[in-house]
Write an enzyme that holds these catalytic residues in place. Structure first.
Site, short mmCIF file in Angstrom:
data_model
loop_
_atom_site.label_atom_id
_atom_site.label_comp_id
_atom_site.label_asym_id
_atom_site.label_seq_id
_atom_site.Cartn_x
_atom_site.Cartn_y
_atom_site.Cartn_z
N ASN A 148 69.45 51.47 21.91
CA ASN A 148 68.74 52.72 21.61
C ASN A 148 67.45 52.88 22.40
OD1 ASN A 148 70.17 54.42 19.97
ND2 ASN A 148 69.68 53.29 18.10
N CYS A 405 75.29 48.49 13.63
CA CYS A 405 75.65 49.08 14.95
C CYS A 405 74.83 48.43 16.04
CB CYS A 405 75.51 50.59 14.94
SG CYS A 405 74.00 51.26 15.64
N HIS A 406 73.88 47.56 15.66
CA HIS A 406 73.11 46.77 16.62
C HIS A 406 72.34 47.64 17.60
CE1 HIS A 406 75.62 43.85 14.74
NE2 HIS A 406 76.68 44.49 15.17
N CYS A 407 71.87 48.80 17.09
CA CYS A 407 71.06 49.70 17.94
C CYS A 407 71.84 50.15 19.17
CB CYS A 407 69.75 49.06 18.36
SG CYS A 407 68.52 49.09 17.09
N ASN A 408 73.16 50.13 19.11
CA ASN A 408 73.94 50.54 20.27
C ASN A 408 74.99 51.55 19.78
OD1 ASN A 408 75.70 50.74 22.49
ND2 ASN A 408 75.28 48.65 23.14
#
Ligand code: PLP
Length: 482
Positions: A148, A405-408
């Site tokens: 992100n 979502c692991h910032c992705n």
């Protein structure tokens, strides 16, 4: 709810599995020094029975790193740099020594590159976002697969009238189609500013996107931002061979310690075109209130706002030397062998009826991928286990995985099959959307996946324990857990 009933690991089973692993991955034996270090420098993991599999979240430090840093702090008197008094100069010397060491570690010529210390990789990326001279007619091109903090740069680009274009990644491996990339790179035209950004390694799927894209893009007039945050902890980035314009990273991911220090490694020639939108303490040679003007300090100093994390910065040099003493190739080989075995074991798991137990998001073999293994668990009827529930169940086994979502979001959406039609309504009417409202809009679809990520202190026993944990999902109904 409780963890699935795993039978305790029988030592003979693990020994047999280890022998089979060694005959499949003989290169692992060349990394045995890391087993010795695990018993000394990283002993706390086993003392506390921790199976740490979250290296893409943050690395694990060796005790020596802490001891050496404490020795520096207790052996000197250090003041805030940026002054000419004795204690300030002592600190300035340490900070500059570390800056030089970072260049040396990455084999980056000081004639070509500079190191700008930031609080983290995000701080490095924000510097690019706010300073890159985007304008109408310019382009910001980026892969769906991005953190992100790289996605967020699009807000600066969009505000300034540049065109933002995403290059999709294709399931199941979540790689970019080379032909698609080549066609998007041809969007550039001379006289304009074009920035392309991608991760050297995905923090979602573990995919390693080709470093060859750097020269290909530059040859067509693009500046290249390589987000190396997830790549450098177990891969060698040689900046004399690969010459991106900007590299972002966080040192705690590489070294485990210190937190609070990252870097933007930037090509001096490209830095010339950056325009800082403000000035602050530390970045100027001179400013005047009455005269209403300021002069930025040339070079890295104009990008380091305020006081850098000066007491922590010397720990970066200690950490880099620690990695060098082990050898990044040794770390790479170890992570490569263990990840290869882990993936093989997990994707081979079957319910009695033959249905797979896990769905892997990313490449099933070790070609151009790193030590990040992203998946969801499914029951015999094909129902998905909620990844947050599985994370909790793993906690009961003292296994640290990471759910979400692991910032992705781009990789997550392509992996889980979200469509534009499903997601656009999230951003139409509401000023903001709660997580519950989001779940409602997407009709309760799962929002994330479960990530295991391996690093320098991972052992065979760690991945074996994860496989044992996963095996307990065989023939288990999702309704019993979710
Ligand atoms: C690939 C990648 N880029 C950028 C970041 C951002 O790092 P930080 O949160 O340290 O700024 C992360 C963090 O997980 C990452 O994995």
């Amino acid at each position: 709810m409780s963890a699935p009933n795993t039978t305790p690991i029988a030592t003979e089973d693990m020994t047999a599995a280890y022998e089979a692993f060694l005959s499949r991955y003989p290169a692992y034996t060349s990394t045995s020094q890391l087993d010795a270090l695990r018993a000394t420098e990283y002993a706390r993991l086993d003392q506390q029975r921790q199976v740490y599999l979250d290296y893409t979240g943050g690395g694990v430090y060796a005790e020596t790193q802490i001891r050496e840093h404490v020795a520096i702090l207790t052996g000197g008197v250090f003041g805030n740099p940026h002054s000419k008094n004795l204690t300030s100069m002592a600190m300035t010397e340490r900070v500059e020594q570390t800056r030089d060491y970072v260049l040396r570690y990455f084999n980056a010529s000081p004639d070509e590159y500079m190191v700008i210390f930031t609080p983290n990789a995000t701080g490095a990326l924000k510097l690019i976002g706010e300073s890159y001279p985007f304008g109408p007619g310019d382009n910001y091109l980026l892969t769906f697969d991005n953190h992100n903090s790289v996605n967020g740069i699009r807000e600066f680009a969009r505000d300034k009238g540049a065109t933002v274009t995403y290059i999709p990644v294709m399931p199941p491996e979540l790689r970019v189609d080379q032909a698609e990339l080549t066609s998007r790179l041809s969007l550039s035209r001379s006289g304009a500013h074009h920035l392309v950004a991608y991760p050297a390694q995905s923090n979602f799927s573990g995919v390693q996107h080709p470093l060859e894209w750097i020269a290909e893009a530059q040859a067509q007039g693009w500046d290249v931002l390589l987000d190396a945050a997830a790549f450098v902890p177990s891969n060698w980035l040689d900046l004399s061979r690969w010459r991106p314009d900007f590299v972002s990273l966080s040192f705690y991911k590489m070294l485990g310690y210190p937190t609070g220090v990252g870097a933007l490694i930037a090509r001096k020639a490209t830095v010339q075109k950056l325009r800082r939108p403000w000035y602050s303490g530390g970045t100027i040679t001179f400013s005047s209130v009455v005269g209403f003007g300021h002069y930025l300090t040339p070079g890295y100093a104009s990008f380091e706002d305020g006081t850098v994390n000066y007491l922590s910065i010397p720990a970066v040099e200690i950490g880099l030397k620690w990695i060098e003493s082990i050898g990044i190739d040794v770390i790479h080989t170890r992570v490569d062998c263990l990840t290869g075995w882990l993936i093989e074991q997990l994707v081979a798991l079957r319910h009695s009826g033959g249905a797979p137990v896990v769905c892997l998001y990313g490449p099933p073999d070790m070609r151009m991928r790193g030590g990040t293994v992203q998946l969801n668990f499914f029951d015999p009827a094909g129902r998905m286990f909620d990844c947050y529930t599985v994370e909790q169940l793993a906690n009961e086994r003292r296994i640290s995985l990471r759910a979400g979502c692991h910032c992705n979001p781009g990789a997550r959406e392509q992996a889980l099959g979200f469509t534009q039609e499903e997601l656009e309504p999230c951003f139409c009417d509401a000023d903001r959307l709660s997580y519950e409202q989001f779940l409602h809009v997407i009709d309760g679809k799962t929002t994330g996946a479960l990530r295991a990520s391996l690093g320098l202190a991972t052992t065979f026993a760690d991945v074996y324990r994860y496989v044992e944990f996963a095996r307990a999902f065989v023939d288990r109904s999702a309704s019993s857990a979710n």
